[in-house]
Design an enzyme around this catalytic site. Structure first.
Site, PDB file in Angstrom:
ATOM      1  CG  HIS A 121      -1.915   0.994   1.377  1.00 13.18           C
ATOM      2  ND1 HIS A 121      -1.654   2.268   1.808  1.00 13.18           N
ATOM      3  CD2 HIS A 121      -3.242   0.948   1.116  1.00 13.18           C
ATOM      4  CE1 HIS A 121      -2.786   2.966   1.810  1.00 13.18           C
ATOM      5  NE2 HIS A 121      -3.769   2.189   1.393  1.00 13.18           N
ATOM      6  CG  ASP A 198       0.845  -2.369   6.160  1.00 12.60           C
ATOM      7  OD1 ASP A 198      -0.102  -2.606   6.926  1.00 12.60           O
ATOM      8  OD2 ASP A 198       0.721  -1.695   5.113  1.00 12.60           O
ATOM      9  CD  GLN A 201      -6.482  -4.835   4.174  1.00 13.71           C
ATOM     10  OE1 GLN A 201      -7.394  -5.531   4.640  1.00 13.71           O
ATOM     11  NE2 GLN A 201      -6.714  -3.642   3.650  1.00 13.71           N
ATOM     12  CE  LYS A 224      -6.961  -0.557   6.240  1.00 16.04           C
ATOM     13  NZ  LYS A 224      -7.700  -0.025   5.111  1.00 16.04           N
ATOM     14  CB  CYS A 366      -3.681   3.194  -1.665  1.00 15.31           C
ATOM     15  SG  CYS A 366      -4.980   4.391  -1.413  1.00 15.31           S
TER      16      CYS A 366
HETATM   17  N1  7TS Z   1      -1.602  -0.868   4.648  1.00 12.96           N
HETATM   18  C1  7TS Z   1      -2.466  -1.677   4.039  1.00 12.96           C
HETATM   19  C2  7TS Z   1      -2.063  -3.063   3.660  1.00 12.96           C
HETATM   20  C3  7TS Z   1      -3.757  -1.207   3.782  1.00 12.96           C
HETATM   21  O1  7TS Z   1      -4.642  -2.019   3.180  1.00 12.96           O
HETATM   22  C4  7TS Z   1      -4.118   0.108   4.171  1.00 12.96           C
HETATM   23  C5  7TS Z   1      -5.462   0.704   3.870  1.00 12.96           C
HETATM   24  C6  7TS Z   1      -3.173   0.883   4.823  1.00 12.96           C
HETATM   25  C7  7TS Z   1      -1.917   0.370   5.040  1.00 12.96           C
HETATM   26  C8  7TS Z   1      -3.474   2.273   5.309  1.00 12.96           C
HETATM   27  O2  7TS Z   1      -4.342   2.231   6.368  1.00 12.96           O
HETATM   28  P1  7TS Z   1      -4.931   3.573   7.012  1.00 12.96           P
HETATM   29  O3  7TS Z   1      -5.913   3.079   8.001  1.00 12.96           O
HETATM   30  O4  7TS Z   1      -3.790   4.296   7.613  1.00 12.96           O
HETATM   31  O5  7TS Z   1      -5.556   4.329   5.886  1.00 12.96           O
HETATM   32  N2  7TS Z   1      -6.087   0.115   2.782  1.00 12.96           N
HETATM   33  C9  7TS Z   1      -7.173   0.591   2.134  1.00 12.96           C
HETATM   34  C10 7TS Z   1      -7.721  -0.084   1.057  1.00 12.96           C
HETATM   35  O6  7TS Z   1      -7.290  -1.129   0.621  1.00 12.96           O
HETATM   36  N3  7TS Z   1      -8.780   0.603   0.619  1.00 12.96           N
HETATM   37  O7  7TS Z   1      -8.935   1.689   1.374  1.00 12.96           O
HETATM   38  C11 7TS Z   1      -7.926   1.697   2.322  1.00 12.96           C
END
Ligand code: 7TS
Length: 418
Positions: A121, A198, A201, A224, A366
């Site tokens: 991401h 990271d 997910q 999430k 992203c």
């Molecule tokens: N890393 C991964 C693997 C992600 O899927 C996401 C967000 C992030 C980091 C960032 O997370 P945040 O909470 O800081 O925004 N992924 C997604 C997605 O797949 N669609 O919308 C957000």
């Protein structure tokens, strides 16, 4: 696991989109929230709200206790040695930025290498690119194979360049690939690198035990995993967190400030500058309670039932028009399916599904370097979670069938590309 009972815990699932029942299949972007999480936040604001770590009055002490109890709950969830290893931040993005910024203040120097992967991401690419541009850090990317797994030969080749940091996602938000954290961490440690994971997910879908995983630092987002938006966690090994300089400066993170010098608070406060999201932390603790009350075995079995249903019904109903990306075997992946329908732009797929009340995501997710590697401009993604049903997967597949018919039967439907 009784999904109909679980659905009753998520008030939003009772609503409709137009005249269609909501079919929410975008949980990888953000999950829906159970009543217990919504109530926990509400309870905090309704009865305990005060700033933390500052007041001597009873209400502030109560708020501080609630915040620290949430930290302890999350630490237990992660099997962390000590609650002080849990730093509350806004989410994965902020946590990785904090790590990169902190490491750049003395622990990484010009010419040092950071190894990431093409399946990341943007939040695990851009913070390191900022370091590359500002501090002369060299950045390498591990490639993937045709099944969306990291290439072991490429990993070895790039580990031979002796990176100081190896950072990668536990589960890909596009391909669903589950990376072998322990093996990669072992190899990274062999060359003396720090391992940054990271876990955005993975934490929502599987037990993540930091005591055995092999990561030195790990980031995830509350929103999430049934928790509120705006709260997330950076977990780290104590000795490392103690060694790392702060990334953000301000209130809460200091011991003493004078005009000519400053000293910092102990971890985790050192990394939590400013007023924290206390209600968010309390809500996250309630989300952790909820996930553990369901149980990982049931949740994972359910995830895989839904995934298998799509991987079986999709090709049956849609034939060669459907191309699914990522590992072909569901055992090698988690609850994310990205796909293309031949001749239909992913944005059109998502718009037509939306007209049927079905929420999926379309775009680059992203992960533009990954899209470039796959040679596609965009993909459509369905990401179910514990509140989705097999019937909803069937509805998705049937609706995709209608999308194909629409595009075959009529050229009057506007396309995103046109
Ligand atoms: N890393 C991964 C693997 C992600 O899927 C996401 C967000 C992030 C980091 C960032 O997370 P945040 O909470 O800081 O925004 N992924 C997604 C997605 O797949 N669609 O919308 C957000």
């Amino acid at each position: 696991m009784d999904v109909s009972k679980i659905r009753e815990d998520f008030p939003i699932l009772a609503r409709s989109i137009g005249d269609r029942p909501l079919v929410y299949l975008d949980s990888a972007a953000t999950s829906q929230k159970p009543t217990s999480v919504i109530r926990a936040e509400e309870r905090f604001y309704a009865s305990q709200n005060a700033n933390v770590h500052r007041g001597v009055y009873a209400l502030s002490v109560e708020a501080t206790d609630a915040y620290e109890a949430a930290r302890a709950r999350v630490a237990r969830f992660l099997k962390a040695k000590d609650p002080s290893q849990v730093v509350f931040l806004r989410g994965t993005t902020e946590a990785i930025n904090v790590v990169a910024t902190s490491l750049s203040r003395g622990l990484l120097k010009k010419g040092d290498r950071v190894l990431t992967t093409v399946m990341e991401h943007h939040s695990n690419i851009v913070p390191w690119q900022l370091l590359r541009d500002a501090a002369g850090i060299e950045l390498d990317f591990v490639d993937i194979d045709e099944h969306g797994a990291l290439r072991a030969d490429d990993l070895e080749r790039k580990l031979a360049r002796r990176p100081k940091v190896v950072t990668f996602t536990h589960v890909s938000n596009v391909l669903g690939t589950v990376n072998p954290v322990r093996e990669i961490a072992e190899r990274a440690h062999d060359v003396g690198a720090l391992v940054v994971l990271d876990a955005a997910q993975s934490v929502p879908h599987r037990p993540v035990d930091v005591s055995t995983l092999g990561a030195d630092l790990l980031a995830f987002s509350g929103h999430k995993m049934l928790g509120p938006m705006g709260i997330g966690v950076l977990w780290g090994r104590s000795d490392l967190l103690e060694k790392m300089p702060p990334a953000l400066g301000g209130g809460e993170m200091i011991r003493e400030v004078h005009q000519d010098r400053v000293s910092f608070a102990d971890v985790p406060a050192k990394f939590e500058a400013g007023t924290p999201n206390v209600a968010g932390a309390v809500g996250l603790a309630a989300a952790v309670d909820y996930l553990e009350s369901v149980g990982w075995d049931d949740l994972r079995a359910h995830d895989h039932r839904l995934l298998d249903r799509f991987l079986q019904r999709g090709p049956e109903r849609l034939g060669p028009a459907l191309t699914v990306f990522g590992p072909p075997e569901s055992k090698d992946r988690d609850s994310v399916v990205s796909f293309r329908l031949e001749g239909v732009h992913p944005h059109d797929v998502a718009s037509l599904l939306d007209a049927e009340g079905i929420c999926v995501r379309a775009g680059h997710h992203c992960a533009q370097p990954l899209m470039e590697r796959l040679g596609v401009p965009a993909l459509t993604r369905a990401s179910p979670y514990l509140y989705n049903t097999e019937d909803e997967v069937d509805r998705l597949v049937a609706a995709l069938g209608r999308v194909i018919e629409t595009f075959r039967g009529s050229r009057t439907v506007p396309t995103a590309a046109s």
